[in-house]
Design a protein around this motif. Structure first.
Motif, short mmCIF file in Angstrom:
data_model
loop_
_atom_site.label_atom_id
_atom_site.label_comp_id
_atom_site.label_asym_id
_atom_site.label_seq_id
_atom_site.Cartn_x
_atom_site.Cartn_y
_atom_site.Cartn_z
N SER A 253 0.83 -1.20 0.00
CA SER A 253 0.00 0.00 0.00
C SER A 253 0.86 1.25 0.00
CB SER A 253 -0.93 -0.01 1.21
OG SER A 253 -1.68 1.19 1.27
N PHE A 254 1.97 1.22 0.76
CA PHE A 254 2.88 2.35 0.81
C PHE A 254 3.55 2.57 -0.57
CE2 PHE A 254 7.24 3.85 1.54
CZ PHE A 254 6.97 5.12 2.01
N TYR A 255 3.95 1.49 -1.17
CA TYR A 255 4.63 1.57 -2.48
C TYR A 255 3.70 2.12 -3.56
CZ TYR A 255 7.21 0.18 -6.65
OH TYR A 255 7.87 0.19 -7.85
N ASP A 259 3.94 5.72 -5.79
CA ASP A 259 3.73 5.82 -7.25
C ASP A 259 2.66 6.85 -7.57
OD1 ASP A 259 5.65 4.03 -7.98
OD2 ASP A 259 4.31 2.29 -8.13
N ALA A 260 1.64 6.86 -6.73
CA ALA A 260 0.56 7.84 -6.95
C ALA A 260 1.06 9.25 -6.72
CB ALA A 260 -0.62 7.53 -6.05
N THR A 264 1.29 12.24 -9.43
CA THR A 264 0.47 13.42 -9.19
C THR A 264 1.30 14.68 -9.17
OG1 THR A 264 -1.08 12.08 -7.91
CG2 THR A 264 -1.18 14.47 -7.59
N PHE A 265 2.48 14.65 -8.51
CA PHE A 265 3.30 15.85 -8.34
C PHE A 265 4.46 15.91 -9.35
CE2 PHE A 265 1.80 14.72 -3.95
CZ PHE A 265 0.80 15.67 -3.91
N PHE A 280 -5.70 10.07 0.97
CA PHE A 280 -4.61 10.13 0.01
C PHE A 280 -3.28 10.44 0.68
CE2 PHE A 280 -2.11 12.47 -3.20
CZ PHE A 280 -1.99 11.48 -4.16
N PHE A 281 -3.32 11.18 1.84
CA PHE A 281 -2.10 11.58 2.51
C PHE A 281 -1.85 10.76 3.79
CE2 PHE A 281 -3.59 15.50 0.39
CZ PHE A 281 -2.51 15.68 -0.47
N LYS A 282 -2.46 9.57 3.85
CA LYS A 282 -2.37 8.80 5.10
C LYS A 282 -0.91 8.38 5.37
CE LYS A 282 -3.37 4.28 3.03
NZ LYS A 282 -4.23 3.10 3.12
#
Length: 285
Positions: A253-255, A259-260, A264-265, A280-282
């Protein structure tokens, strides 16, 4: 004395004249016929020196070489289509039976040639009348010459003549027929050309249709194979993802979140409006 000399000279002169009128020669190009009071008594066929009775017998010499009957101008003949053709022919002949030759035509070469020329014309008229223009010009010239030769030979034997050769030098169309034939040939060539074009166009359409059909089949097969490979790849990728997720769900989930974030940035001009407490920022909290 003078009288005896004169008598001897006269006798000698008479002997010379008698001998000269009793001798005649025949060379290899000639045949001779000896007449006695208008009747044929002998025929000399071999070259040499011969005797004859002076004042009683007469000698007539005939040319034994090959003669040619050649028309000065082409003759017109009608075909079975009632069309005129111009024919130029010739006949090669020589005397074979001098006695028959003399009895039939009086030994006159001109009469013999007229007889042969008439026979040739009659034969050509009969043969051309049974054939079309195409046949007499190109199709059956050999057959015409053979039939003509046989007829001329049969008639020539009756006058003591041997025919050596009969030929058609030229068979031409008259001007009006030539134009008609050329128009017909042109129309026939156009018909053949149009037929070939139509056949070619039909073959071209068939080839294009076969090529298009084969192209569609190849594309469909390629798409099917691509979809199969893509499905197998997606299935394998999903299997890998599932296997990785099962080993460490938190790390996975972290990986995926990293990637997201990366996607995004990636640009400074991107703008994202979210609440700080968003899921999204968890992983940043």
């Amino acid at each position: 004395m003078k009288t005896s000399i004169s008598s001897a000279i006269v006798i000698l002169a008479i002997l010379v004249i008698g001998i000269s009128t009793s001798l005649f020669t025949v060379d290899q190009r000639q045949r001779a016929m000896v007449f006695r009071l208008g009747e044929i008594v002998s025929v000399k066929s071999e070259p040499g020196l011969y005797w004859k009775l002076p004042l009683i017998e007469e000698v007539r010499v005939f040319d034994a070489r090959i003669h040619t009957v050649d028309t000065e101008e082409p003759e017109r003949f009608l075909t079975s289509e009632k069309k005129n053709v111009l024919v130029d022919s010739f006949v090669k002949w020589k005397i074979s039976d001098i006695t028959q030759y003399y009895i039939s035509v009086g030994g006159d070469e001109r009469r013999a040639q007229d007889r042969l020329n008439k026979t040739v014309n009659d034969s050509l008229r009969a043969e051309f009348g049974k054939r079309t223009v195409h046949q007499v010009i190109s199709g059956e010239r050999d057959a015409i010459m053979e039939a003509m030769r046989q007829r001329v030979e049969e008639d020539a034997k009756k006058i003591g003549v041997e025919v050596l050769d009969v030929r058609l030098k030229r068979v031409d169309l008259t001007q009006e027929i030539s134009e008609s034939v050329y128009r017909r040939m042109e129309a026939e060539r156009k018909r053949v050309a149009n037929e070939l074009r139509s056949t070619g166009a039909a073959e071209a359409e068939k080839i294009r249709a076969d090529a298009d059909r084969e192209r569609e089949v190849i594309i469909a097969r390629a798409y099917r194979d691509a979809q199969t490979v893509k499905g197998e790849g997606d299935a394998k990728a999903a299997s890998i993802y599932a296997s990785a997720f099962k080993k460490d769900p938190d790390f996975y989930s972290f990986y995926k979140s990293l990637d997201a974030y990366k996607s995004t940035f990636s640009s400074k001009e991107d703008l994202l409006i979210l609440e700080p407490s968003s899921n999204f920022f968890k992983h940043m909290r």
